[in-house]
Design an enzyme around this catalytic site. Structure first.
Site, short mmCIF file in Angstrom:
data_model
loop_
_atom_site.label_atom_id
_atom_site.label_comp_id
_atom_site.label_asym_id
_atom_site.label_seq_id
_atom_site.Cartn_x
_atom_site.Cartn_y
_atom_site.Cartn_z
N LYS A 83 -84.87 -5.54 126.97
CA LYS A 83 -83.43 -4.58 127.47
C LYS A 83 -83.66 -2.96 126.34
O LYS A 83 -83.42 -4.05 125.24
CB LYS A 83 -82.21 -5.55 127.23
CG LYS A 83 -81.59 -4.73 128.78
CD LYS A 83 -80.30 -5.43 128.83
CE LYS A 83 -79.02 -4.54 129.83
NZ LYS A 83 -77.85 -5.67 129.82
O1 G3P Z 1 -74.76 -5.82 130.83
C1 G3P Z 1 -74.13 -4.64 131.41
C2 G3P Z 1 -72.84 -4.47 132.39
O2 G3P Z 1 -72.61 -5.46 132.53
C3 G3P Z 1 -71.82 -3.75 131.20
O3 G3P Z 1 -70.86 -4.16 132.30
O4 G3P Z 1 -68.24 -4.27 132.53
O5 G3P Z 1 -68.61 -3.40 130.10
O6 G3P Z 1 -69.20 -1.55 131.87
P1 G3P Z 1 -69.08 -3.13 131.82
#
Ligand code: G3P
Length: 214
Positions: A83
């Site tokens: 990633k």
């Molecule tokens: O994996 C990255 C992403 O899904 C992060 O989500 O909820 O931290 O915006 P969030």
């Protein structure tokens, strides 16, 4: 549509995997920090638990460092997808990895033109963050629609991995739009199961079952 789980918590991954909900896993530095264990150990254990792609994020930002770090992550297991953040240096590394047959997932994507560059560089997956756009009053799912249109127009093979999913409507709309993958937090996955009419219907069936002539 493929279903990934967005967590580094091995208990959540096991629970979801046993129920057939998991085609892959995504992690990020925040999710790994939350479990309080070394990253390599966590990624290795996830790869031994799940048979699909497991995204492991580089922690550096300079291209040579990202490249070295990505190589190390890729060595942990064949299922590791490196990633990489959506930066100019990040795109250089994505292109290099593409040439070497190492899969990448470009993260922190917030615009359709960023996604276009990811496809041009040869990213395996692109991660647009819908929830964080919603948070700033910009409809996140519009971005998925735009990326899907661009990728379909030019037959790009980069997979759209909808990230930062906060609720069921994000999943429903991703499926309606034909996104390739959604990465879903464990709690949101569980929220897909219940429906009040299912509970009510089951109660009625159980009561009526008592009345069946023996
Ligand atoms: O994996 C990255 C992403 O899904 C992060 O989500 O909820 O931290 O915006 P969030």
């Amino acid at each position: 549509m493929k279903f990934f789980i967005d967590t580094a918590d091995i208990q959540e991954i096991r629970h979801a995997n046993e129920r057939g909900w998991v085609d892959g896993v995504t992690t990020n530095p925040s999710l790994v920090a939350k479990v309080g264990r070394p990253m390599r150990e966590v990624i290795k254990e996830i790869c031994q638990t799940v048979s699909g792609p497991v995204s492991a994020e580089v922690l550096s930002t300079a291209k040579d460092d990202m490249y070295k770090e990505g190589m190390e992550l890729a060595k942990i297991h064949d299922n590791v997808v490196v990633k990489i953040p959506m930066t100019e240096d990040g795109l250089v590394v994505v292109k290099k990895f593409k040439a070497e047959g190492i899969r990448t997932n470009v993260t922190l994507v917030f615009s359709p033109l960023q996604a276009l560059l990811v496809a041009k560089a040869g990213g395996t997956m692109v991660s647009p963050f819908v929830g964080r756009l919603d948070d700033i009053s910009t409809p996140g799912m519009d971005l998925i629609h735009q990326i899907k249109t661009i990728y379909d127009n030019y037959d790009f093979s980069t997979e759209i991995l909808v990230a930062s999913i906060r609720h069921n409507v994000h999943i429903l709309e991703s499926a309606m739009m034909g996104a390739d993958i959604v990465t879903v937090p464990f709690k949101v996955m569980q929220n897909m199961i219940p429906h009040p009419l299912t509970d009510k219907g089951l109660d009625i069936f159980l009561k009526d079952a008592q009345k069946i002539v023996k």
